[in-house]
Write a protein that holds these residues in place. Structure first.
Motif, PDB file in Angstrom:
ATOM      1  N   THR A   1     -19.063   1.574   7.462  1.00 54.89           N
ATOM      2  CA  THR A   1     -19.736   2.891   8.356  1.00 54.89           C
ATOM      3  C   THR A   1     -20.977   2.691   8.973  1.00 54.89           C
ATOM      4  O   THR A   1     -21.056   3.384   9.939  1.00 54.89           O
ATOM      5  N   THR A   2     -21.928   2.147   8.273  1.00 54.58           N
ATOM      6  CA  THR A   2     -23.393   1.872   8.554  1.00 54.58           C
ATOM      7  C   THR A   2     -23.419   1.202   9.721  1.00 54.58           C
ATOM      8  O   THR A   2     -24.110   1.461  10.772  1.00 54.58           O
ATOM      9  N   PHE A   3     -22.742  -0.051   9.871  1.00 58.51           N
ATOM     10  CA  PHE A   3     -23.187  -0.823  11.092  1.00 58.51           C
ATOM     11  C   PHE A   3     -21.902  -0.981  11.987  1.00 58.51           C
ATOM     12  O   PHE A   3     -22.128  -1.807  12.953  1.00 58.51           O
ATOM     13  N   VAL A   4     -20.907  -0.347  11.726  1.00 56.80           N
ATOM     14  CA  VAL A   4     -19.681  -0.383  12.660  1.00 56.80           C
ATOM     15  C   VAL A   4     -19.364   0.895  13.322  1.00 56.80           C
ATOM     16  O   VAL A   4     -19.409   1.287  14.630  1.00 56.80           O
TER      17      VAL A   4
ATOM     18  N   VAL B   1     -19.619  11.495  10.276  1.00 55.54           N
ATOM     19  CA  VAL B   1     -19.593  10.487   9.397  1.00 55.54           C
ATOM     20  C   VAL B   1     -19.529  10.803   7.900  1.00 55.54           C
ATOM     21  O   VAL B   1     -18.644  10.248   6.922  1.00 55.54           O
ATOM     22  N   LEU B   2     -19.918  12.216   7.494  1.00 56.63           N
ATOM     23  CA  LEU B   2     -19.753  12.753   6.042  1.00 56.63           C
ATOM     24  C   LEU B   2     -18.188  12.941   6.070  1.00 56.63           C
ATOM     25  O   LEU B   2     -17.653  12.524   4.758  1.00 56.63           O
ATOM     26  N   CYS B   3     -17.580  13.251   7.019  1.00 58.89           N
ATOM     27  CA  CYS B   3     -16.155  13.604   6.999  1.00 58.89           C
ATOM     28  C   CYS B   3     -15.293  12.238   6.823  1.00 58.89           C
ATOM     29  O   CYS B   3     -14.384  12.145   6.064  1.00 58.89           O
ATOM     30  N   PHE B   4     -15.780  11.367   7.537  1.00 57.32           N
ATOM     31  CA  PHE B   4     -15.005   9.916   7.482  1.00 57.32           C
ATOM     32  C   PHE B   4     -15.265   9.382   6.222  1.00 57.32           C
ATOM     33  O   PHE B   4     -14.258   8.958   5.705  1.00 57.32           O
ATOM     34  N   THR B   5     -16.476   9.345   5.796  1.00 57.35           N
ATOM     35  CA  THR B   5     -17.005   8.737   4.484  1.00 57.35           C
ATOM     36  C   THR B   5     -15.993   9.310   3.281  1.00 57.35           C
ATOM     37  O   THR B   5     -15.310   8.451   2.439  1.00 57.35           O
ATOM     38  N   PHE B   6     -15.831  10.590   3.186  1.00 61.73           N
ATOM     39  CA  PHE B   6     -15.321  11.346   2.132  1.00 61.73           C
ATOM     40  C   PHE B   6     -14.110  11.324   2.002  1.00 61.73           C
ATOM     41  O   PHE B   6     -13.177  10.936   1.190  1.00 61.73           O
TER      42      PHE B   6
ATOM     43  N   VAL C   1     -27.479  20.062  -0.312  1.00 62.78           N
ATOM     44  CA  VAL C   1     -26.438  20.835  -0.622  1.00 62.78           C
ATOM     45  C   VAL C   1     -25.013  20.186  -1.058  1.00 62.78           C
ATOM     46  O   VAL C   1     -24.451  20.813  -2.150  1.00 62.78           O
ATOM     47  N   LEU C   2     -24.646  19.143  -0.620  1.00 68.61           N
ATOM     48  CA  LEU C   2     -23.550  18.475  -0.969  1.00 68.61           C
ATOM     49  C   LEU C   2     -23.387  17.979  -2.110  1.00 68.61           C
ATOM     50  O   LEU C   2     -22.568  18.126  -3.248  1.00 68.61           O
TER      51      LEU C   2
ATOM     52  N   THR D   1     -20.450   7.975  -4.009  1.00 66.00           N
ATOM     53  CA  THR D   1     -21.457   7.022  -3.555  1.00 66.00           C
ATOM     54  C   THR D   1     -21.198   6.529  -2.161  1.00 66.00           C
ATOM     55  O   THR D   1     -22.072   6.486  -1.515  1.00 66.00           O
ATOM     56  N   ILE D   2     -19.955   6.530  -1.850  1.00 58.75           N
ATOM     57  CA  ILE D   2     -19.725   5.972  -0.525  1.00 58.75           C
ATOM     58  C   ILE D   2     -20.164   7.107   0.511  1.00 58.75           C
ATOM     59  O   ILE D   2     -20.961   6.973   1.916  1.00 58.75           O
ATOM     60  N   THR D   3     -19.960   8.433   0.231  1.00 56.58           N
ATOM     61  CA  THR D   3     -20.441   9.428   1.124  1.00 56.58           C
ATOM     62  C   THR D   3     -21.973   9.541   1.229  1.00 56.58           C
ATOM     63  O   THR D   3     -22.277   9.569   2.498  1.00 56.58           O
ATOM     64  N   PHE D   4     -22.717   9.504   0.095  1.00 59.22           N
ATOM     65  CA  PHE D   4     -24.128   9.516   0.347  1.00 59.22           C
ATOM     66  C   PHE D   4     -24.768   8.245   0.997  1.00 59.22           C
ATOM     67  O   PHE D   4     -25.696   8.235   1.712  1.00 59.22           O
ATOM     68  N   CYS D   5     -24.296   6.903   0.519  1.00 57.01           N
ATOM     69  CA  CYS D   5     -24.627   5.771   1.043  1.00 57.01           C
ATOM     70  C   CYS D   5     -24.396   5.437   2.499  1.00 57.01           C
ATOM     71  O   CYS D   5     -25.049   4.849   3.213  1.00 57.01           O
ATOM     72  N   GLY D   6     -23.262   5.854   2.822  1.00 50.60           N
ATOM     73  CA  GLY D   6     -22.698   5.704   4.156  1.00 50.60           C
ATOM     74  C   GLY D   6     -23.151   6.669   5.155  1.00 50.60           C
ATOM     75  O   GLY D   6     -22.941   6.158   6.549  1.00 50.60           O
TER      76      GLY D   6
END
Length: 331
Positions: free
Chosen positions: A74-77, A243-248, A309-310, A263-268
């Motif tokens: 998510t971060t680098f692609v 990105v929030l929608c994608f990760t979650f 908020v999330l 974890t993925i949502t906040f880190c990604g």
């Protein structure tokens, strides 16, 4: 009002640096001395991060490789691809701001806020520690390489071997040195977290002031229109929402548990101002660094407010789920 200032003082301080730099920019010999001091402060910051990060925690977190691959992808692609899509839109914003948007898209995730929000939301904290740290370490290599690849594609240049060497010497070398002395300083730094917080936040404020002083002297506020600034805010919000929608949601489709999805949502979804500002100083030396860093600064504030908020919503929903599970067991 006092409560808001106490809670949001750092956000206010960052924008305060922009205001001070706009009114009293530093230049000449004082600016050179301030720049050297800022580089030393950033090097100290990465040394402290290296000295604090427990090797046991890293090893334990590395076991969850699927989660880390998802966050890194998510971060680098995903982020860089979204950046390229945005840049493909014609005449959206000024060239320096467009460069800044693409630059923020190739930056690593944050460490402190990713872990903090994961903890508040009751996600997988050990995995968050490892994932966010891995993102920052790999980002020291991947960010300049992605800048070289994507900016060359866009005709922007901006990368050189000297830039990579600067990042390795200023950021990675202090971190490695910190890891070497971690067995001796780790516990002490764990008891004195305020020291790292002061250096962390202070170095960012120094970078922001120095970058915007140079930008103001170069006439940034005469070059950028209100339309440009509005465009940056809109683009940053669109990036974060996407990105929030994608990760979650996509992490749910991949079968990750609720704690791991948090974890993925906040880190990604995070982008690091702490790493990005000093990297911009090195990679874009001699260019309009203030304007290039501006999209990152705005994104940083938006991500903090949105994720706060999330995190609270995740925490409340977690308590409801736990209560429902207890009722089911009793029934």
């Amino acid at each position: 009002m006092t409560a808001i200032i106490k809670r949001e003082w750092y956000t206010i301080a960052i924008f305060g640096m922009v205001v001070i730099a706009s009114i009293l920019p530093i230049s000449g010999t004082p600016a050179e001395l301030f720049s050297t001091t800022t580089k030393l402060a950033v090097a100290l910051l990465f040394f402290l991060h290296g000295a604090r990060l427990s090797r046991d925690v890293v090893i334990a977190g590395m076991i969850h490789w699927r989660l880390h691959l998802f966050v890194l992808a998510t971060t680098f692609v995903i982020f860089p691809l979204l950046g390229l899509v945005i840049l493909a839109l014609p005449n959206l914003m000024a060239p320096a701001l467009a460069t800044g948007v693409l630059f923020l898209c190739v930056l690593p995730s944050t460490v402190q806020s990713s872990i903090a929000f994961t903890s508040i939301a009751e996600g997988n904290v050990p995995a968050a520690i490892c994932s966010a740290s891995a993102s920052n370490i790999l980002g020291m290599f991947l960010t300049p390489l992605l800048v070289g690849l994507l900016f060359h594609t866009q005709g922007g240049g901006g990368f050189s071997i000297d830039a990579l060497e600067g990042i390795l010497l200023q950021l990675l070398a202090p971190f490695v040195l910190g890891q070497l002395v971690q067995p001796f300083l780790g516990r002490w730094l764990g008891r004195h977290k305020t020291l790292t917080q002061i250096v962390d936040r202070g170095s960012i404020l120094m970078v922001v002031y120095g970058a915007f002083s140079e930008a103001v002297i170069g006439g940034i506020w005469h070059k950028l229109s209100s339309t440009d600034l509005i465009a940056v805010v809109v683009v940053d919000i669109a990036l974060l929402v996407a990105v929030l929608c994608f990760t979650f949601f996509v992490s749910g489709w991949f079968g990750f548990k609720r704690e791991d999805r948090i974890t993925i949502t906040f880190c990604g979804s995070k982008k690091s101002l702490a790493s990005g500002a000093p990297m911009a100083n090195v990679i874009f030396a001699g260019q309009d660094v203030g304007a290039i860093v501006l999209p990152l600064m705005i994104f940083h504030q938006i991500q903090l407010m949105a994720c706060a908020v999330l995190a609270r919503r995740f925490a409340r929903s977690g308590k409801r789920l736990a209560a429902e599970e207890r009722e089911v067991k009793v029934a």
